[in-house]
Design an enzyme around this catalytic site. Structure first.
Site, short mmCIF file in Angstrom:
data_model
loop_
_atom_site.label_atom_id
_atom_site.label_comp_id
_atom_site.label_asym_id
_atom_site.label_seq_id
_atom_site.Cartn_x
_atom_site.Cartn_y
_atom_site.Cartn_z
N ASP A 228 0.88 -1.16 0.00
CA ASP A 228 0.00 0.00 0.00
C ASP A 228 0.92 1.22 0.00
O ASP A 228 2.11 1.13 0.34
CB ASP A 228 -0.95 0.01 1.19
CG ASP A 228 -2.14 0.95 0.92
OD1 ASP A 228 -2.04 1.78 -0.02
OD2 ASP A 228 -3.15 0.88 1.63
N TRP A 229 0.37 2.35 -0.41
CA TRP A 229 1.22 3.53 -0.66
C TRP A 229 1.85 4.06 0.65
O TRP A 229 1.17 4.66 1.47
CB TRP A 229 0.40 4.59 -1.38
CG TRP A 229 0.55 4.53 -2.89
CD1 TRP A 229 0.88 5.58 -3.70
CD2 TRP A 229 0.38 3.41 -3.75
NE1 TRP A 229 0.94 5.16 -5.02
CE2 TRP A 229 0.65 3.84 -5.08
CE3 TRP A 229 0.07 2.06 -3.56
CZ2 TRP A 229 0.59 2.99 -6.18
CZ3 TRP A 229 0.02 1.21 -4.66
CH2 TRP A 229 0.28 1.68 -5.94
#
Ligand code: BGC
Length: 748
Positions: A228-229
């Site tokens: 995930d970012w």
């Protein structure tokens, strides 16, 4: 520097760079090996940012079709429709040159407070799996990759980048992992996105059990794992654990290079990363010369939204609206619709149709007058309320659009209550006093409580977040152009504190304990028979359905087909969602009274009927045995019920399974009870007991006291039993068990 080193180094540097991005939305290419892959949100509409952009939903993006977010796709219960939505997303992504769509989100709605529930399908893993699988298949049918997320146990936003979801093994396997497992096993998604949180203390971005043992070795996932970012905490640990692509780049490739040089990370791990990324690249075939087909997708967005609406209440046939009667449309949401959630999935639609616009199209039959009633930013506006009440008084029917303003729910934070804004509830009460017929239409991403105010409404239509054509879809259902056919994928509780997760959400000091175990959502409410506002699976329509002729057909070992007839017994066309639940009454392990294992959506004209067939397999009847780390199918007579919600069971039958005949090994620490219950050890123990006449005079209750003792403790009782004798017994029983396994009589 040696020649060998200088030959190795560029290669190593390139491979290290490939484990991270080259920008917010792109992977890093390796010339001649790997091209730059373009990743983009989102799950319900492509969010392509031409500049470097952001992942917080703040910056703009290229207009694309905005379909209903997962909450709405879920309540359609229509896998064919969702697959078409997926294909439309794939088509638009392909035309935009997007290689991988960052979705679907498939975390379980553990608490109604999770700020991101609008991006998730359900509180139930089966419906989550089916809807997500349909989306993945649709997206990937157009040559674009899908990326299922957020793996795993990411069920809240509070402290999401650090909090540890502390989940016991059985609960993980039965509730939080099955949807991922099924989608991975059946649809081969190009990518999996790990989550931000920790799982039982370990960051999911660097959890070797999650990313390698389970995902790849057990489930056979062959794609790439992206973070995930901003979820990567330790680059080297992450790559070693099975993470392929860090996003967005942290500029720390040298850490990977150094780790390889120091011998802390095997170079072959980087080769594997490159192989997996090449596999993703080889399967995606974007085509920017094709048309994004926006016109066709607009109609599809409307169709999907129409099927997502759930009619909760309809007294006195308040709906559908009757042509010719005067209608007051009240509520700012009718003019300024809330059609998607906030955060990374927030995209720019090609257009937006509000309900007020849509009423214009049918103005001849359904003329409406409008009053906003309240402001969306919560600023007090008594004059707006006055004006709305006055308008309602002049009309036959008031359609009141209530809901949660954008600021109240989004990615990044959780809600603290499930109430509608007080001024909206107050407005409803005032309108009730002057209006003969009141229809409430709701717009909300997460569940809102209805108990306190629904008595003031004749009809309640739950509209969730419906995408860009939500207004048109709502008017289609209000006017009866289409019968509502959405069903709840989450229970609407009477109050928040009734929820099983209530005392353990969102946790404290970096930990959230999933204390309710497998009793999530309806599994809790139905097992304890607690009252709810509306049960899981519920939804009304403008017609009625009859269920009959249940038949259970055995298809082989632990495989059955449950068949039944469903008939439209009303006067309008409509769709029924036939739901299949299974259950087993047993003391241990405690099981939910019923669990969804199948469903089918059937469209029927008045008077028409259809035979529906739903499959039940051994795995549907199994529980996770955390002691032996395996699915366990106990022998027994299981209930199979079909109905229109988890609390509206229409027909029930039974299936008998002879179980998996699993016999666990016994040790000197196994209790007397374990021994007695063991198919091999039990008879041996009984034989020994029969020979011990001195025990005959011991009262039964005293013998029962021994049940919880490890068998080796007998050696301390002065009965002539020694530790050596116990060990001999253990060895003898184990030899018999192995022989029985060898003969195929039992499994071990
Ligand atoms: C979200 C992801 C999203 C990513 C990229 C993160 O904040 O959790 O779901 O795909 O950003 O925008």
């Amino acid at each position: 520097m040696s020649t060998e080193m200088s030959r190795l180094e560029p290669d190593l540097a390139a491979k290290a760079a490939a484990t991270s991005g080259s920008g917010v939305w792109h992977s890093t290419p390796i010339p001649g090996v790997l091209r730059r892959l373009h990743l983009a949100d989102g799950p319900h509409g492509i969010r392509q940012q031409l500049e470097e952009g952001d992942h917080l939903g703040i910056g703009s993006s290229v207009p694309a079709t905005c379909f209903p977010p997962a909450v709405g796709l879920g309540t359609t219960w229509n896998v064919d429709l969702v697959q078409r939505v997926g294909a439309a997303l794939g088509t638009e992504a392909s035309a935009m040159g997007v290689d991988v769509v960052l979705g679907p989100g498939m975390n379980i709605k553990r608490s109604p407070l999770c700020g991101r529930n609008f991006e998730y399908v359900s509180e139930d893993p089966h419906v989550t799996a089916r809807i997500a699988a349909a989306l993945v298949e649709g997206v990937q049918s157009e040559g674009v990759g899908a990326c299922v997320k957020h793996f795993a146990a990411n069920n809240q936003e509070t402290d999401r980048m650090r909090s540890s979801s502390d989940v016991d093994e059985r609960t993980l396997r039965e509730i939080y992992l099955p949807a991922f497992e099924e989608v991975i096993r059946t649809t081969d998604p190009a990518m999996v996105m790990c989550s931000y949180n920790r799982l039982n203390g370990v960051y999911t971005s660097q959890d070797p059990w999650l990313l390698t043992t389970l995902l790849r070795e057990e489930w056979g996932f062959e794609g790439a794992v992206v973070s995930d970012w901003g979820a990567v905490v330790d680059r080297v640990e992450a790559v070693r654990a099975g993470l392929d692509l860090e996003m967005p780049p942290s500029g720390t490739d040298d850490r990977i290079v150094d780790a390889v040089k120091r011998g802390e990370l095997d170079d072959s791990v980087l080769d594997t990363v490159v192989e997996r990324l090449v596999r993703v690249q080889d399967r995606v075939t974007t085509d920017t010369s094709r048309s994004p087909e926006h016109e066709a997708h607009q109609a599809l967005a409307r169709e999907a939204a129409t099927e997502a609406l759930v009619l909760l209440k309809n007294e006195g046939e308040a709906l559908p609206l009757v042509p010719g009667r005067s209608i007051a449309v009240v509520g700012e949401f009718a003019r300024t619709p809330r059609y998607q959630g906030g955060g990374s999935s927030h995209m720019v639609p090609t257009r937006v149709t509000g309900a007020l616009d849509a009423f214009d199209e049918v103005a001849e039959e359904f003329p409406v007058r409008f009053a906003p009633g309240f402001t969306l930013d919560g600023t007090a506006a008594p004059n707006l309320a006055e004006e709305a009440v006055a308008l309602a008084e002049e009309c036959d029917t008031t359609v009141l659009f209530l809901g949660l303003p954008e600021a109240l729910e989004s990615e990044g934070f959780d809600r603290t209550d499930i109430d509608l804004p007080a001024e909206q509830v107050e407005l409803l009460a005032r309108i009730r006093r002057v209006s003969e017929r009141v229809v409430v239409v709701l717009s909300n991403g997460g569940v809102v409580s209805v108990a306190d105010w629904q008595g003031d409404a004749d009809a309640v239509l739950e509209g969730w977040l419906l995408g860009q054509e939500g207004g048109a879809a709502t008017v289609d259902v209000l006017t009866g152009a289409v019968s509502p056919s959405g069903r709840l994928t989450e229970t609407i509780p009477l109050k928040l504190s009734d929820h099983a997760s209530y005392l353990n959400f969102p946790g404290e000091r970096g930990h959230v304990r999933y204390g309710e175990g497998v009793f999530v959502g309806y599994r809790h409410f139905d097992t304890l028979d607690r009252p709810v506002a509306y049960p899981f699976g519920f939804g009304l329509t403008y017609t009625t359905f009859d269920y009959s002729d249940l038949e259970v057909i055995e298809d082989g070992t632990d495989a059955w087909t449950v068949a039944l007839t469903v008939a439209n017994s009303g006067t309008r066309a409509g769709q029924e969602v036939v739901q299949l639940y299974t259950g087993l009454t047993q003391e241990y392990p405690t099981r939910p009274v019923r669990e969804l294992r199948g469903f089918a959506k059937v469209a029927l004209e008045p008077g028409e009927s259809a035979r529906v067939e739903l499959a039940v397999r051994g795995r549907d009847l199994s529980t996770w045995d955390a002691e032996h780390h395996r699915w366990s199918l106990v022998a027994g007579t299981y209930t199979v019920s079909v109905g229109a919600s988890s609390r509206d069971i229409r027909l029930s039958g039974e299936v008998v399974s002879s179980g998996d005949r699993f016999v666990p090994p016994l040790t000197r620490s196994s209790t007397i009870e374990d021994w007695r219950a063991n198919a091999i050890g039990g008879p041996v123990l009984a034989e020994i007991r029969a020979g011990m006449e001195e025990l005959d005079s011991v009262p039964e209750e005293l013998l029962r006291m021994a049940d919880s003792m490890p068998i080796v403790a007998l050696s301390t009782f002065g009965m002539g039993v020694t530790e050596e004798m116990v060990d001999l017994l253990v060895a003898d029983v184990e030899a018999r068990r192995q022989a029985a396994i060898g003969r195929g009589e039992v499994t071990g």
